[in-house]
Design a protein around this motif. Structure first.
Motif, PDB file in Angstrom:
ATOM      1  N   GLY A  49       0.910  -1.190  -0.057  1.00  0.00           N
ATOM      2  CA  GLY A  49       0.005  -0.090   0.042  1.00  0.00           C
ATOM      3  C   GLY A  49       0.845   1.339   0.006  1.00  0.00           C
ATOM      4  O   GLY A  49       2.065   1.103  -0.653  1.00  0.00           O
ATOM      5  N   GLY A  84       4.275   0.217   1.887  1.00  0.00           N
ATOM      6  CA  GLY A  84       5.141  -0.939   1.091  1.00  0.00           C
ATOM      7  C   GLY A  84       5.599  -0.465   0.016  1.00  0.00           C
ATOM      8  O   GLY A  84       6.539  -0.761  -0.650  1.00  0.00           O
ATOM      9  N   SER A  99       4.818  -4.279   5.663  1.00  0.00           N
ATOM     10  CA  SER A  99       4.066  -3.010   5.526  1.00  0.00           C
ATOM     11  C   SER A  99       2.365  -3.365   5.521  1.00  0.00           C
ATOM     12  O   SER A  99       1.912  -2.888   4.760  1.00  0.00           O
ATOM     13  CB  SER A  99       4.311  -2.150   4.461  1.00  0.00           C
TER      14      SER A  99
HETATM   15  N1  LIG Z   1       0.305   5.484   6.212  1.00  0.00           N
HETATM   16  C1  LIG Z   1       1.242   6.289   6.935  1.00  0.00           C
HETATM   17  O1  LIG Z   1       1.590   7.293   7.020  1.00  0.00           O
HETATM   18  C2  LIG Z   1       2.356   5.239   7.731  1.00  0.00           C
HETATM   19  C3  LIG Z   1       1.963   3.843   7.863  1.00  0.00           C
HETATM   20  N2  LIG Z   1       3.115   3.152   8.389  1.00  0.00           N
HETATM   21  C4  LIG Z   1       2.801   1.952   8.687  1.00  0.00           C
HETATM   22  O2  LIG Z   1       3.003   1.039   7.659  1.00  0.00           O
HETATM   23  C5  LIG Z   1       1.846  -0.268   7.883  1.00  0.00           C
HETATM   24  C6  LIG Z   1       1.189  -0.051   6.514  1.00  0.00           C
HETATM   25  O3  LIG Z   1       0.435   1.006   6.337  1.00  0.00           O
HETATM   26  P1  LIG Z   1      -0.181   1.707   5.102  1.00  0.00           P
HETATM   27  O4  LIG Z   1       0.830   1.310   4.005  1.00  0.00           O
HETATM   28  O5  LIG Z   1      -0.513   3.042   5.298  1.00  0.00           O
HETATM   29  O6  LIG Z   1      -1.633   0.785   4.789  1.00  0.00           O
HETATM   30  P2  LIG Z   1      -2.135   0.510   3.463  1.00  0.00           P
HETATM   31  O7  LIG Z   1      -3.598   0.500   3.816  1.00  0.00           O
HETATM   32  O8  LIG Z   1      -2.081   1.710   2.433  1.00  0.00           O
HETATM   33  O9  LIG Z   1      -1.639  -0.670   2.776  1.00  0.00           O
HETATM   34  C7  LIG Z   1      -1.890  -1.731   3.538  1.00  0.00           C
HETATM   35  C8  LIG Z   1      -1.362  -2.908   2.599  1.00  0.00           C
HETATM   36  O10 LIG Z   1      -1.584  -4.409   3.246  1.00  0.00           O
HETATM   37  C9  LIG Z   1      -2.362  -5.276   2.269  1.00  0.00           C
HETATM   38  N3  LIG Z   1      -2.679  -6.285   3.261  1.00  0.00           N
HETATM   39  C10 LIG Z   1      -3.954  -6.645   3.620  1.00  0.00           C
HETATM   40  N4  LIG Z   1      -3.779  -7.565   4.666  1.00  0.00           N
HETATM   41  C11 LIG Z   1      -2.644  -7.950   4.491  1.00  0.00           C
HETATM   42  C12 LIG Z   1      -1.781  -9.235   4.739  1.00  0.00           C
HETATM   43  N5  LIG Z   1      -2.330 -10.186   5.685  1.00  0.00           N
HETATM   44  N6  LIG Z   1      -0.595  -9.409   4.714  1.00  0.00           N
HETATM   45  C13 LIG Z   1       0.173  -8.427   4.012  1.00  0.00           C
HETATM   46  N7  LIG Z   1      -0.273  -7.209   3.379  1.00  0.00           N
HETATM   47  C14 LIG Z   1      -1.694  -7.034   3.735  1.00  0.00           C
HETATM   48  C15 LIG Z   1      -3.362  -4.375   1.725  1.00  0.00           C
HETATM   49  O11 LIG Z   1      -3.858  -5.152   0.510  1.00  0.00           O
HETATM   50  C16 LIG Z   1      -2.418  -3.051   1.592  1.00  0.00           C
HETATM   51  O12 LIG Z   1      -2.095  -2.947   0.117  1.00  0.00           O
HETATM   52  C17 LIG Z   1       1.253  -0.086   9.105  1.00  0.00           C
HETATM   53  O13 LIG Z   1       1.522  -0.739   9.851  1.00  0.00           O
HETATM   54  C18 LIG Z   1       1.332   1.499   9.468  1.00  0.00           C
HETATM   55  O14 LIG Z   1       1.191   1.644  10.911  1.00  0.00           O
HETATM   56  C19 LIG Z   1       4.073   3.717   8.843  1.00  0.00           C
HETATM   57  C20 LIG Z   1       4.509   5.001   8.739  1.00  0.00           C
HETATM   58  C21 LIG Z   1       3.637   5.762   8.239  1.00  0.00           C
END
Ligand SMILES: NC(=O)C1=CN([C@@H]2O[C@H](COP(=O)(O)OP(=O)(O)OC[C@H]3O[C@@H](n4cnc5c(N)ncnc54)[C@H](O)[C@@H]3O)[C@@H](O)[C@H]2O)C=CC1
Ligand SMILES: C[N+](C)(C)CC(=O)CC(=O)[O-]
Length: 321
Positions: free
Chosen positions: A16, A19, A90
């Motif tokens: 996402g 990642g 991620s």
């Molecule tokens: N968005 C932000 O500003 C930030 C987020 N993070 C962390 O990064 C991580 C990901 O967050 P985002 O990229 O924002 O979320 P996102 O919702 O954009 O992406 C998450 C991705 O994980 C996938 N996914 C769903 N189930 C899954 C599984 N069982 N195994 C692997 N992937 C799976 C989804 O299809 C999606 O593409 C979280 O732990 C978040 O706390 C860290 C720094 C900043």
């Protein structure tokens, strides 16, 4: 205990917002990247996001051999991690999900491949509980956009080997990042604890009808935000204390902490807290004088202001926009 730090293949699980940022950064650094994400259409969305970031990465400078073609999207967790030298998860911020995912990732990965999680607040001692070889598992908390912002907070859990933290720091440095070792495993680590405090107060200001979201953003971007790109709050306030530095600042503004400026209760200003802050900032100052640091601040501010102005003009905006 030794871990792989010369990495050729980077595995990304979850593609996402964060990642895909890791994938872009790793590709730009000339690595082979293997990605997995269970969502339908995830591969196309990932490739689109990488392509969107690539122009910026080219401007910044690509490593020799760097190419978007070195991204391979696979169908299983096992295929994603089995040959990887470094693994970055991620996935969504849910404890149960991360627990299950990490037990699968770590069982399929090489035992000396480091595993990092992008979590922004979950504790590694909790979600690595079911992992195989948990001594190589760390948090590597990045900032959005991951392909540009250098900060990554590195946090170990109760099973993490200190050597794994140091090895992860080396790997993140090899990706052009600026790792910050968070020595205590606390929710939110360092940066999000600060950001969340600001965020909470901003929501209170909106909720109380004091300011609009735009006004609050203006209060940040035309003031402290410009300073924060090159100088943190402690050194900034050292300069606000004039030639007498932090000791004078604490004496002058310390009492104001008791005023109801925020909804957060202020810590008691004990002598120890004052001494810790004064000593910490004089260490940051090093041999530089206040006047030298003021010249450094002013040069950085001029550079940031000029860069912001030129870039806004390129996008048809005036500086005040
Ligand atoms: N968005 C932000 O500003 C930030 C987020 N993070 C962390 O990064 C991580 C990901 O967050 P985002 O990229 O924002 O979320 P996102 O919702 O954009 O992406 C998450 C991705 O994980 C996938 N996914 C769903 N189930 C899954 C599984 N069982 N195994 C692997 N992937 C799976 C989804 O299809 C999606 O593409 C979280 O732990 C978040 O706390 C860290 C720094 C900043
Ligand atoms: C909102 N957030 C807590 C997920 C933000 C971060 O973790 C870091 C960032 O990029 O601001």
């Amino acid at each position: 205990m030794s871990f792989i730090t010369q990495i050729k293949t980077f595995a990304a699980l979850g593609s996402g917002v964060i990642g895909s940022g890791w994938v872009s950064r790793a590709l730009a650094h000339g690595l082979d990247v293997v990605a997995w994400d269970p969502a339908p259409g995830a591969e196309a969305a990932l490739r689109k996001r990488v392509a969107n970031a690539w122009g910026t990465l080219e401007k910044q400078g690509l490593a020799p051999g760097a190419s978007q073609d070195r991204l391979r999207f696979v169908a299983t967790i096992e295929e994603c991690v089995k040959d990887a030298d470094f693994i970055q998860e991620s996935a969504p911020e849910r404890l149960e999900l991360k627990l299950e995912l990490h037990s699968k990732i770590s069982a399929a990965a090489k035992p000396d491949a480091l595993i990092g999680s992008s979590t922004s607040g979950l504790l590694p001692s909790e979600f690595y509980e079911g992992s195989t070889h948990p001594q190589r598992c760390v948090v590597g908390h990045p900032f959005n956009p991951v392909y540009l912002l250098p900060l990554v907070e590195v946090v170990g859990g109760k099973h993490t080997a200190p050597e794994a933290v140091q090895a992860a720091i080396k790997v993140y440095e090899s990706l052009g990042m600026r790792p910050l070792h968070v020595r205590k495993e606390v929710p939110g680590f360092i940066a999000d604890r600060l950001l969340e405090a600001l965020w909470r107060e901003a929501l209170h200001l909106v909720n109380d009808g004091v300011a609009t979201t735009g006004e609050i953003d203006d209060a940040i971007r035309f003031g402290a935000g410009l300073r924060w790109s090159f100088m943190g709050t402690f050194l900034t306030y050292t300069l606000a204390g004039g030639d007498a530095g932090m000791r004078h600042f604490m004496a002058q503004f310390g009492p104001a902490l008791q005023l109801p400026w925020t909804y957060l209760p202020a810590p008691e200003l004990t002598d120890k807290l004052i001494d810790d802050v004064v000593e910490g900032t004089s260490e940051q100052l090093g041999s530089r004088s206040i006047a030298a640091l003021e010249r450094y601040r002013d040069d950085c501010l001029l550079a940031v202001l000029e860069a912001v102005k030129t870039t806004k003009a390129k996008h048809g905006m005036s500086f005040a926009d």
